[in-house]
Scaffold this motif. Sequence first.
Motif, PDB file in Angstrom:
ATOM      1  N   ILE A 119       0.876   4.254   5.812  1.00 49.19           N
ATOM      2  CA  ILE A 119       0.393   4.039   4.441  1.00 49.19           C
ATOM      3  C   ILE A 119      -0.130   5.315   3.806  1.00 49.19           C
ATOM      4  O   ILE A 119      -0.499   5.320   2.642  1.00 49.19           O
ATOM      5  CB  ILE A 119      -0.712   2.959   4.405  1.00 49.19           C
ATOM      6  CG1 ILE A 119      -1.933   3.410   5.218  1.00 49.19           C
ATOM      7  CG2 ILE A 119      -0.182   1.630   4.902  1.00 49.19           C
ATOM      8  CD1 ILE A 119      -3.141   2.512   5.043  1.00 49.19           C
TER       9      ILE A 119
ATOM     10  N   GLY B 181       0.750   8.650  -2.247  1.00 50.05           N
ATOM     11  CA  GLY B 181      -0.497   7.935  -2.014  1.00 50.05           C
ATOM     12  C   GLY B 181      -1.722   8.653  -2.545  1.00 50.05           C
ATOM     13  O   GLY B 181      -2.679   8.019  -2.987  1.00 50.05           O
TER      14      GLY B 181
ATOM     15  N   THR C  92       0.866  -1.182   0.000  1.00 45.29           N
ATOM     16  CA  THR C  92       0.000   0.000   0.000  1.00 45.29           C
ATOM     17  C   THR C  92       0.899   1.227   0.000  1.00 45.29           C
ATOM     18  O   THR C  92       1.893   1.229   0.729  1.00 45.29           O
ATOM     19  CB  THR C  92      -0.883  -0.002   1.270  1.00 45.29           C
ATOM     20  OG1 THR C  92      -1.592  -1.243   1.312  1.00 45.29           O
ATOM     21  CG2 THR C  92      -1.875   1.139   1.263  1.00 45.29           C
ATOM     22  N   PRO C  93       0.597   2.283  -0.755  1.00 47.64           N
ATOM     23  CA  PRO C  93      -0.602   2.518  -1.566  1.00 47.64           C
ATOM     24  C   PRO C  93      -0.391   2.370  -3.070  1.00 47.64           C
ATOM     25  O   PRO C  93      -0.956   3.147  -3.823  1.00 47.64           O
ATOM     26  CB  PRO C  93      -0.933   3.948  -1.202  1.00 47.64           C
ATOM     27  CG  PRO C  93       0.413   4.597  -0.956  1.00 47.64           C
ATOM     28  CD  PRO C  93       1.345   3.529  -0.504  1.00 47.64           C
TER      29      PRO C  93
ATOM     30  N   ARG D 116       4.806   6.737   0.642  1.00 46.80           N
ATOM     31  CA  ARG D 116       4.041   6.722   1.887  1.00 46.80           C
ATOM     32  C   ARG D 116       4.939   7.256   3.001  1.00 46.80           C
ATOM     33  O   ARG D 116       6.139   7.455   2.806  1.00 46.80           O
ATOM     34  CB  ARG D 116       3.559   5.319   2.200  1.00 46.80           C
ATOM     35  CG  ARG D 116       4.671   4.275   2.231  1.00 46.80           C
ATOM     36  CD  ARG D 116       4.120   2.881   2.365  1.00 46.80           C
ATOM     37  NE  ARG D 116       4.291   2.375   3.723  1.00 46.80           N
ATOM     38  CZ  ARG D 116       3.783   1.208   4.142  1.00 46.80           C
ATOM     39  NH1 ARG D 116       3.067   0.458   3.319  1.00 46.80           N
ATOM     40  NH2 ARG D 116       3.982   0.791   5.367  1.00 46.80           N
TER      41      ARG D 116
END
Lengths: 223, 353
Positions: free
Chosen positions: B115, B171, B31-32, B107
């Motif tokens: 995240i 992100g 993630t992300p 991130r």
Amino acid sequence: MYFPQKRITIYAGHYGSGKTNLAVNHALALRRTGKRVKILDLDIVNPYFRTQDSEALFREEGIELIASEFAGTNVDIPAVPAAAQSAFDDRETPVIIDVGGDDAGALALGRYQKTIREENNYDMLLVINRFRPLARMPEEAAEIARSIEWASRVPFTGIAANSNLGGETDAETILSSEGYTLEVARLLGLPVVYRAARADLATALRHRLERIQPVEITGKVWF
Amino acid sequence: MADKVLVKGNEALGEAAIAAGCRFFFGYPITPQTELSEYMAKRMPKIGGTFLQAESEIAAINMVLGASSAGARAMTSSSSPGISLKGEGISYIAGSDLPAVIVNIQRGGPGLGGIQPSQSDYFQATKGGGHGDYHLIVLAPNSVQEIVSLTFDAFDLADLYRMPVMILGDGMLGQMMEPVVFPEHSERVLPEKTWATDTTKGLRKKNIINSLYIKPDVLEKINFERYARYAEVEAKEARYEGYLLEDAELVITAYGATSRISRNAVNALRAKGIKAGLLRPITLWPFPKDAYKSAAKTAKAFLTVEMSMGQMIEDVRLAIDCLRPVHFCGRTGGMIPTPGEIEAKAEEIARDF
């Protein structure tokens, strides 16, 4: 109001099709008729866009949010909130369920499929947007629907048409998607329960399409 | 596919890479940026390409090295901690003079961090990350549509200069959806890959891809040659976007997602009578130094806005030889600056004008 009125309404579909926004609008509409309403965030796939983003709105309106305690934090573990079970045990209170995208997201719903089917007072809506890549063809959308049913073991009962181009959506965007919507419905043998449209567009489209449901844009806006 | 579609930044990276002729994607989820890997997993098999989920980020970057050696357009992606793991491979790709496209959807850090969106890998992207004398071309899109065009550019620039190119997002850019058009990709005129380790057909000597040099004078000579190429990149490829710079007394400067927030702040400041403008670098390396020098002519001060503790600010100071004060406004750890915060800082600076 074209939002279904059964005890449980489940929103599922492709990533980014607008499930969360429709779920939030549905909960708000029910609440504004004076009903007690719960909203259950079952999205264990994407930690970025969740019903949690509308927490302040829910508090203000008196909607009960059931979400993972990790939602909106830096912890991206696929956790289902323990309190989720209460949404199924309490058969008095209407609940709107926001499921994660695709079959990957629908897997979490499978955990509750027995009780959902046994109570048999639910609608599960397939949210579709023909402007999303990998779901642009009716056959692709139908295939996603089948994979969601396979993963969740809950059959869809209808379609929530939500074709849009974000901020660039106009009446033509929605009108030109009607053929797509009807073809997905035909392929799956499902009724079109409503067509979502921003309030101003809903007024303009009122006499041109059936079952137009006005919605607001809620959730995360960065710019 | 010239119609408009509603696409996430991460999906746009994937579709644009495919349109640019990338047929090899080596990924690992984090993630992300995970949607990019997932998108490639779904799309690549349908077009005869290869998607491979590697056993680690380190494996993925070395698979890119291998595919690129054979002359293919190859890509990998990750987010901050994963990019650190790729550092060694990136250095080897640079040391082997190979084209490659690496995506970093940043991130919060350091360490495992978080995240949420961040821009705290600026130093890592522009000053190294791996070891040795080398540079990456670093492209910083600020919209989903620009992700598409810069992904096209990334593959062409990598082939043209035989060097790795990084697309540096965050992100916010990876996750947000915007309407975009995927235009046809018209490639620049690119040199033949005469160095690739494809088949010799018995017609030429074999090619060897290597970054090890036994004799230091040979390695030095190779490094000099590489830096001559870097000088050409600096002279030709620096890009930026200026907004209301002509008479700007306060030049706000930001890249990527924070440039969108800063632009809102510039408009609000103009409405209050403060002559603010925005300088947005599109290439972070090469850094568009001339644009800063020229903005310094009207500017009384600069303000950099970053989702970090202040990293690009050092390049801004260097670009203008510290001729004007350079202030900083930033959030870190996954927090996003608001236009209001930027405006407040700008008004405080403008009080001294």
